[in-house]
Scaffold this motif. Structure first.
Motif, PDB file in Angstrom:
ATOM      1  N   ASP A 290       5.523   5.843   7.067  1.00 54.82           N
ATOM      2  CA  ASP A 290       5.885   4.463   6.731  1.00 54.82           C
ATOM      3  C   ASP A 290       5.079   3.474   7.566  1.00 54.82           C
ATOM      4  O   ASP A 290       4.591   2.461   7.053  1.00 54.82           O
ATOM      5  N   LEU A 291       4.931   3.762   8.864  1.00 55.97           N
ATOM      6  CA  LEU A 291       4.157   2.885   9.733  1.00 55.97           C
ATOM      7  C   LEU A 291       2.676   2.877   9.347  1.00 55.97           C
ATOM      8  O   LEU A 291       2.012   1.833   9.401  1.00 55.97           O
ATOM      9  N   GLU A 292       2.149   4.025   8.929  1.00 51.63           N
ATOM     10  CA  GLU A 292       0.766   4.098   8.462  1.00 51.63           C
ATOM     11  C   GLU A 292       0.572   3.251   7.208  1.00 51.63           C
ATOM     12  O   GLU A 292      -0.448   2.567   7.054  1.00 51.63           O
ATOM     13  N   LYS A 293       1.551   3.281   6.309  1.00 52.16           N
ATOM     14  CA  LYS A 293       1.465   2.463   5.094  1.00 52.16           C
ATOM     15  C   LYS A 293       1.462   0.985   5.464  1.00 52.16           C
ATOM     16  O   LYS A 293       0.703   0.195   4.890  1.00 52.16           O
ATOM     17  N   ASN A 294       2.292   0.599   6.425  1.00 53.52           N
ATOM     18  CA  ASN A 294       2.290  -0.793   6.879  1.00 53.52           C
ATOM     19  C   ASN A 294       0.893  -1.209   7.341  1.00 53.52           C
ATOM     20  O   ASN A 294       0.422  -2.301   7.017  1.00 53.52           O
ATOM     21  N   GLU A 295       0.240  -0.338   8.101  1.00 49.73           N
ATOM     22  CA  GLU A 295      -1.096  -0.651   8.617  1.00 49.73           C
ATOM     23  C   GLU A 295      -2.121  -0.746   7.493  1.00 49.73           C
ATOM     24  O   GLU A 295      -2.995  -1.608   7.522  1.00 49.73           O
ATOM     25  N   LYS A 296      -2.037   0.144   6.510  1.00 48.05           N
ATOM     26  CA  LYS A 296      -2.972   0.096   5.388  1.00 48.05           C
ATOM     27  C   LYS A 296      -2.821  -1.194   4.583  1.00 48.05           C
ATOM     28  O   LYS A 296      -3.789  -1.698   4.021  1.00 48.05           O
ATOM     29  N   CYS A 297      -1.598  -1.725   4.532  1.00 44.75           N
ATOM     30  CA  CYS A 297      -1.337  -2.948   3.767  1.00 44.75           C
ATOM     31  C   CYS A 297      -1.631  -4.216   4.569  1.00 44.75           C
ATOM     32  O   CYS A 297      -1.863  -5.275   3.988  1.00 44.75           O
ATOM     33  N   ARG A 298      -1.623  -4.116   5.888  1.00 43.63           N
ATOM     34  CA  ARG A 298      -1.767  -5.286   6.771  1.00 43.63           C
ATOM     35  C   ARG A 298      -3.011  -6.099   6.408  1.00 43.63           C
ATOM     36  O   ARG A 298      -4.109  -5.588   6.334  1.00 43.63           O
ATOM     37  N   GLY A 299      -2.787  -7.383   6.168  1.00 48.88           N
ATOM     38  CA  GLY A 299      -3.877  -8.300   5.851  1.00 48.88           C
ATOM     39  C   GLY A 299      -4.365  -8.227   4.423  1.00 48.88           C
ATOM     40  O   GLY A 299      -5.193  -9.031   4.006  1.00 48.88           O
TER      41      GLY A 299
ATOM     42  N   CYS B 154      17.905   4.776   7.375  1.00 48.98           N
ATOM     43  CA  CYS B 154      16.504   5.002   7.739  1.00 48.98           C
ATOM     44  C   CYS B 154      16.235   4.437   9.127  1.00 48.98           C
ATOM     45  O   CYS B 154      16.865   3.467   9.534  1.00 48.98           O
ATOM     46  N   PRO B 155      15.275   5.015   9.831  1.00 48.68           N
ATOM     47  CA  PRO B 155      14.915   4.465  11.142  1.00 48.68           C
ATOM     48  C   PRO B 155      14.461   3.008  11.004  1.00 48.68           C
ATOM     49  O   PRO B 155      13.823   2.646  10.026  1.00 48.68           O
ATOM     50  N   LYS B 156      14.780   2.213  11.990  1.00 50.22           N
ATOM     51  CA  LYS B 156      14.381   0.801  11.980  1.00 50.22           C
ATOM     52  C   LYS B 156      12.870   0.697  12.159  1.00 50.22           C
ATOM     53  O   LYS B 156      12.284   1.423  12.958  1.00 50.22           O
ATOM     54  N   LEU B 157      12.265  -0.215  11.404  1.00 50.87           N
ATOM     55  CA  LEU B 157      10.826  -0.431  11.512  1.00 50.87           C
ATOM     56  C   LEU B 157      10.488  -1.698  12.284  1.00 50.87           C
ATOM     57  O   LEU B 157       9.356  -1.875  12.701  1.00 50.87           O
ATOM     58  N   CYS B 158      11.445  -2.588  12.432  1.00 55.05           N
ATOM     59  CA  CYS B 158      11.250  -3.812  13.221  1.00 55.05           C
ATOM     60  C   CYS B 158       9.995  -4.568  12.818  1.00 55.05           C
ATOM     61  O   CYS B 158       9.158  -4.903  13.654  1.00 55.05           O
ATOM     62  N   ILE B 159       9.837  -4.803  11.535  1.00 53.91           N
ATOM     63  CA  ILE B 159       8.702  -5.591  11.087  1.00 53.91           C
ATOM     64  C   ILE B 159       9.205  -6.820  10.349  1.00 53.91           C
ATOM     65  O   ILE B 159       9.938  -6.730   9.388  1.00 53.91           O
ATOM     66  N   ASN B 160       8.847  -7.954  10.824  1.00 52.00           N
ATOM     67  CA  ASN B 160       9.108  -9.226  10.165  1.00 52.00           C
ATOM     68  C   ASN B 160       8.067 -10.180  10.722  1.00 52.00           C
ATOM     69  O   ASN B 160       8.271 -10.817  11.744  1.00 52.00           O
ATOM     70  N   ASP B 161       6.904 -10.213  10.088  1.00 48.27           N
ATOM     71  CA  ASP B 161       5.822 -11.064  10.550  1.00 48.27           C
ATOM     72  C   ASP B 161       5.062 -11.620   9.354  1.00 48.27           C
ATOM     73  O   ASP B 161       5.556 -11.557   8.230  1.00 48.27           O
ATOM     74  N   GLU B 162       3.858 -12.127   9.571  1.00 44.74           N
ATOM     75  CA  GLU B 162       3.088 -12.728   8.479  1.00 44.74           C
ATOM     76  C   GLU B 162       2.582 -11.695   7.483  1.00 44.74           C
ATOM     77  O   GLU B 162       2.136 -12.048   6.395  1.00 44.74           O
TER      78      GLU B 162
END
Length: 168
Positions: free
Chosen positions: A43-52, A64-72
């Motif tokens: 899941d974290l890898e997918k976040n990075e692939k989508c970033r920007g 599910c484990p918390k991902l703590c993502i709420n940014d731009e």
């Protein structure tokens, strides 16, 4: 969104549950069965692939484990546990629509969702996804059997990033 795509695999090099190209938004539903503790790294890898590249909105089962993502680049909404599942789903859908309005403008304002009113359609959509998920895992199990001659699949054995051993 007339250009909405289900299970897009081309844009970020990973599967996006719902991709809205015109809005630059992807929505992931992270159910516990496919996004438990063993899938956190993926899941974290997918976040990075989508970033920007795309704004990623995750709707996650509270187990599910918390991902703590709420940014731009991304936002995570959690379905709460409780007696009133409609209320939790309604609140997440309302927040999801607010996020889409912020990114897409008032073109989203005409969308109305009420989980109690729309429950039949929602359950039909969920049943279709469950059928898809079941059939894909069954296909993977059959492939394992044809290659190994048995279904004694080790717990950590993965296919396409999913733990086939835990599915059986």
């Amino acid at each position: 969104f007339p250009d909405a795509q289900n299970r897009n695999r081309d844009f970020c090099g990973c599967e996006l549950d719902i991709f809205l190209p015109s809005a630059g938004v992807a929505v992931e539903y992270d159910g516990f069965a496919f996004h438990g503790s063993s899938q956190l790294k993926k899941d974290l890898e997918k976040n990075e692939k989508c970033r920007g590249r795309v704004f990623l909105i995750r709707v996650r089962d509270r187990r599910c484990p918390k991902l703590c993502i709420n940014d731009e680049n991304s936002c995570c909404l959690y379905l709460e546990d409780g007696a009133d599942g409609y209320k939790s789903l309604n609140s997440v859908i309302i927040r999801l629509l607010e996020l889409l309005r912020q990114r897409c403008g008032e073109g989203v304002s005409g969308i109305s969702v009420d989980t109690e009113r729309d429950s039949t359609l929602i359950y039909e959509q969920m049943a279709g996804f469950i059928d898809y998920a079941w059939n894909s895992k069954l296909r993977d199990a059959r492939q394992f059997y044809s290659e190994h001659g048995h279904l004694n699949i080790p717990y950590g054995f993965t296919v396409n990033g999913y733990n086939l051993g835990s599915w059986l």
